[in-house]
Design a protein around this motif. Structure first.
Motif, PDB file in Angstrom:
ATOM      1  N   VAL B  94      -6.136   6.977  -0.455  1.00 59.06           N
ATOM      2  CA  VAL B  94      -5.895   6.651   0.944  1.00 59.06           C
ATOM      3  C   VAL B  94      -7.065   5.814   1.424  1.00 59.06           C
ATOM      4  O   VAL B  94      -8.226   6.159   1.212  1.00 59.06           O
ATOM      5  N   ARG B  95      -6.740   4.713   2.075  1.00 56.68           N
ATOM      6  CA  ARG B  95      -7.808   3.863   2.567  1.00 56.68           C
ATOM      7  C   ARG B  95      -7.924   3.984   4.076  1.00 56.68           C
ATOM      8  O   ARG B  95      -7.014   4.470   4.744  1.00 56.68           O
ATOM      9  N   GLY B  96      -9.024   3.588   4.618  1.00 56.50           N
ATOM     10  CA  GLY B  96      -9.297   3.757   6.030  1.00 56.50           C
ATOM     11  C   GLY B  96      -8.492   2.819   6.903  1.00 56.50           C
ATOM     12  O   GLY B  96      -7.659   2.054   6.419  1.00 56.50           O
ATOM     13  N   GLY B  97      -8.734   2.903   8.183  1.00 56.97           N
ATOM     14  CA  GLY B  97      -8.064   2.019   9.125  1.00 56.97           C
ATOM     15  C   GLY B  97      -6.766   2.573   9.660  1.00 56.97           C
ATOM     16  O   GLY B  97      -6.006   1.870  10.316  1.00 56.97           O
ATOM     17  N   GLY B  98      -6.491   3.836   9.397  1.00 57.78           N
ATOM     18  CA  GLY B  98      -5.281   4.457   9.913  1.00 57.78           C
ATOM     19  C   GLY B  98      -4.039   4.048   9.155  1.00 57.78           C
ATOM     20  O   GLY B  98      -4.085   3.229   8.232  1.00 57.78           O
ATOM     21  N   GLY B  99      -2.920   4.624   9.522  1.00 58.88           N
ATOM     22  CA  GLY B  99      -1.657   4.233   8.938  1.00 58.88           C
ATOM     23  C   GLY B  99      -1.319   4.877   7.625  1.00 58.88           C
ATOM     24  O   GLY B  99      -0.303   4.550   7.006  1.00 58.88           O
ATOM     25  N   ASN B 100      -2.137   5.811   7.166  1.00 57.45           N
ATOM     26  CA  ASN B 100      -1.875   6.491   5.885  1.00 57.45           C
ATOM     27  C   ASN B 100      -1.684   5.513   4.737  1.00 57.45           C
ATOM     28  O   ASN B 100      -0.926   5.779   3.805  1.00 57.45           O
ATOM     29  N   LYS B 101      -2.348   4.382   4.773  1.00 59.01           N
ATOM     30  CA  LYS B 101      -2.120   3.364   3.746  1.00 59.01           C
ATOM     31  C   LYS B 101      -2.762   3.774   2.433  1.00 59.01           C
ATOM     32  O   LYS B 101      -3.871   4.275   2.385  1.00 59.01           O
ATOM     33  N   LEU B 102      -2.040   3.527   1.345  1.00 60.01           N
ATOM     34  CA  LEU B 102      -2.563   3.802   0.008  1.00 60.01           C
ATOM     35  C   LEU B 102      -2.940   2.489  -0.680  1.00 60.01           C
ATOM     36  O   LEU B 102      -2.230   1.494  -0.556  1.00 60.01           O
ATOM     37  N   THR B 103      -4.037   2.557  -1.420  1.00 54.50           N
ATOM     38  CA  THR B 103      -4.406   1.468  -2.322  1.00 54.50           C
ATOM     39  C   THR B 103      -4.181   1.964  -3.735  1.00 54.50           C
ATOM     40  O   THR B 103      -4.645   3.052  -4.101  1.00 54.50           O
ATOM     41  N   PHE B 104      -3.459   1.174  -4.514  1.00 55.34           N
ATOM     42  CA  PHE B 104      -3.093   1.563  -5.872  1.00 55.34           C
ATOM     43  C   PHE B 104      -3.936   0.825  -6.907  1.00 55.34           C
ATOM     44  O   PHE B 104      -4.330  -0.331  -6.705  1.00 55.34           O
ATOM     45  N   GLY B 105      -4.170   1.505  -8.018  1.00 57.30           N
ATOM     46  CA  GLY B 105      -4.739   0.837  -9.167  1.00 57.30           C
ATOM     47  C   GLY B 105      -3.691  -0.042  -9.839  1.00 57.30           C
ATOM     48  O   GLY B 105      -2.528  -0.061  -9.442  1.00 57.30           O
ATOM     49  N   THR B 106      -4.106  -0.751 -10.871  1.00 55.17           N
ATOM     50  CA  THR B 106      -3.205  -1.687 -11.540  1.00 55.17           C
ATOM     51  C   THR B 106      -2.310  -1.014 -12.572  1.00 55.17           C
ATOM     52  O   THR B 106      -1.456  -1.668 -13.163  1.00 55.17           O
ATOM     53  N   GLY B 107      -2.504   0.266 -12.779  1.00 57.47           N
ATOM     54  CA  GLY B 107      -1.608   1.014 -13.643  1.00 57.47           C
ATOM     55  C   GLY B 107      -2.048   1.075 -15.090  1.00 57.47           C
ATOM     56  O   GLY B 107      -2.752   0.190 -15.591  1.00 57.47           O
ATOM     57  N   THR B 108      -1.637   2.152 -15.766  1.00 64.60           N
ATOM     58  CA  THR B 108      -1.835   2.317 -17.208  1.00 64.60           C
ATOM     59  C   THR B 108      -0.482   2.594 -17.839  1.00 64.60           C
ATOM     60  O   THR B 108       0.216   3.529 -17.444  1.00 64.60           O
ATOM     61  N   GLN B 109      -0.107   1.754 -18.795  1.00 65.59           N
ATOM     62  CA  GLN B 109       1.153   1.910 -19.493  1.00 65.59           C
ATOM     63  C   GLN B 109       0.937   2.850 -20.673  1.00 65.59           C
ATOM     64  O   GLN B 109       0.119   2.567 -21.553  1.00 65.59           O
ATOM     65  N   LEU B 110       1.670   3.956 -20.693  1.00 72.75           N
ATOM     66  CA  LEU B 110       1.547   4.937 -21.766  1.00 72.75           C
ATOM     67  C   LEU B 110       2.703   4.800 -22.743  1.00 72.75           C
ATOM     68  O   LEU B 110       3.873   4.859 -22.352  1.00 72.75           O
ATOM     69  N   LYS B 111       2.359   4.640 -24.003  1.00 73.28           N
ATOM     70  CA  LYS B 111       3.343   4.630 -25.081  1.00 73.28           C
ATOM     71  C   LYS B 111       3.131   5.885 -25.926  1.00 73.28           C
ATOM     72  O   LYS B 111       1.989   6.234 -26.244  1.00 73.28           O
ATOM     73  N   VAL B 112       4.215   6.551 -26.285  1.00 72.99           N
ATOM     74  CA  VAL B 112       4.134   7.760 -27.089  1.00 72.99           C
ATOM     75  C   VAL B 112       4.796   7.506 -28.431  1.00 72.99           C
ATOM     76  O   VAL B 112       5.982   7.148 -28.484  1.00 72.99           O
ATOM     77  N   GLU B 113       4.034   7.683 -29.479  1.00 72.20           N
ATOM     78  CA  GLU B 113       4.563   7.489 -30.832  1.00 72.20           C
ATOM     79  C   GLU B 113       5.093   8.820 -31.368  1.00 72.20           C
ATOM     80  O   GLU B 113       4.440   9.853 -31.252  1.00 72.20           O
ATOM     81  N   LEU B 114       6.277   8.741 -31.954  1.00 71.88           N
ATOM     82  CA  LEU B 114       6.895   9.964 -32.493  1.00 71.88           C
ATOM     83  C   LEU B 114       6.358  10.284 -33.890  1.00 71.88           C
ATOM     84  O   LEU B 114       5.868   9.413 -34.587  1.00 71.88           O
TER      85      LEU B 114
END
Lengths: 115, 114
Positions: B94-114
């Motif tokens: 949650v970032r400041g400045g009101g409004g309940n705004k979220l800042t997101f990271g760029t993501g991590t793609q998870l691959k699962v090998e069987l």
């Protein structure tokens, strides 16, 4: 069950056209948000609204417009001024005035492609 | 401004192995932190959140995360990964400045090998 419905799931736009993405929620949330998702860039905030008839620009509002005439609805219009509109668009809602501690509920997204 | 960094773009693990996804935040006060998961072509689902209290938080699907102020981190863990965990994972603050705004990271793609 309560949730957020985004429609359509896929949308194709010709260059120079405006298109409107729908977002409807029945969670009784006051706050609603539009994010744009591009590969490798995470989610970027386009517009948000804390209450009916009021909304604010996010980080990348240029080329977009919104309205908030009803609590349940927060449509996003992608105008012809948006130079690179191809992306995945996500709508979210939250309980307003909570400082964000509950996070968001997301819709399932609309994939917009310029053809 | 508040921000989050996810240093790993892709991670591959074998099914049954343990998992740790990294998240570092930048925020002066105690942050409100979240982990979300996204399956292909879908919206994001909340896994867990931290805003105060116990620094080890439990979430859905067997995930947990630990808030470490000294390291400005909020890493996501799972003791034994299932093939159905393959997805993209986002850390958010949650970032400041009101409004309940979220800042997101760029993501991590998870691959699962069987």
């Amino acid at each position: 069950d309560g949730g957020i419905t985004q429609s359509p799931k896929y949308l194709f736009r010709k260059e120079g056209q405006n298109v409107t993405l729908s977002c409807e929620q029945n969670l009784n949330h006051d706050a609603m948000y539009w994010y744009r998702q591009d590969p490798g860039q995470g989610l970027r905030l386009i517009y948000y609204s804390q209450i009916v008839n009021d909304f604010q620009k996010g980080d990348i509002a240029e080329g977009y417009s919104v309205s908030r005439e009803k609590k349940e609805s927060f449509p996003l219009t992608v105008t012809s001024a948006q130079k690179n509109p191809t992306a995945f668009y996500l709508c979210a809602s939250s309980i307003a005035g909570t400082g964000g501690i509950y996070g968001y509920t997301f819709g399932s997204g609309t994939r917009l492609t310029v053809v | 401004a508040q921000s989050v960094t996810q240093p790993d773009i892709h991670i591959t693990v074998s099914e049954g192995a343990s998992l740790e996804l990294r998240c570092n935040y930048s925020y002066g006060a105690t942050p409100y932190l979240f982990w979300y998961v996204q399956s292909p072509g879908q919206g994001l689902q909340l896994l867990l959140k931290y805003f105060s209290g116990d620094t080890l938080v439990q979430g859905i699907k067997g995930f947990e995360a630990e808030f470490k102020r000294s390291q400005s981190s909020f890493n996501l863990r799972k003791p034994s990964v299932h093939w159905s965990d393959a997805a993209e994972y986002f850390c958010a603050v949650v970032r400041g400045g009101g409004g309940n705004k979220l800042t997101f990271g760029t993501g991590t793609q998870l691959k699962v090998e069987l």
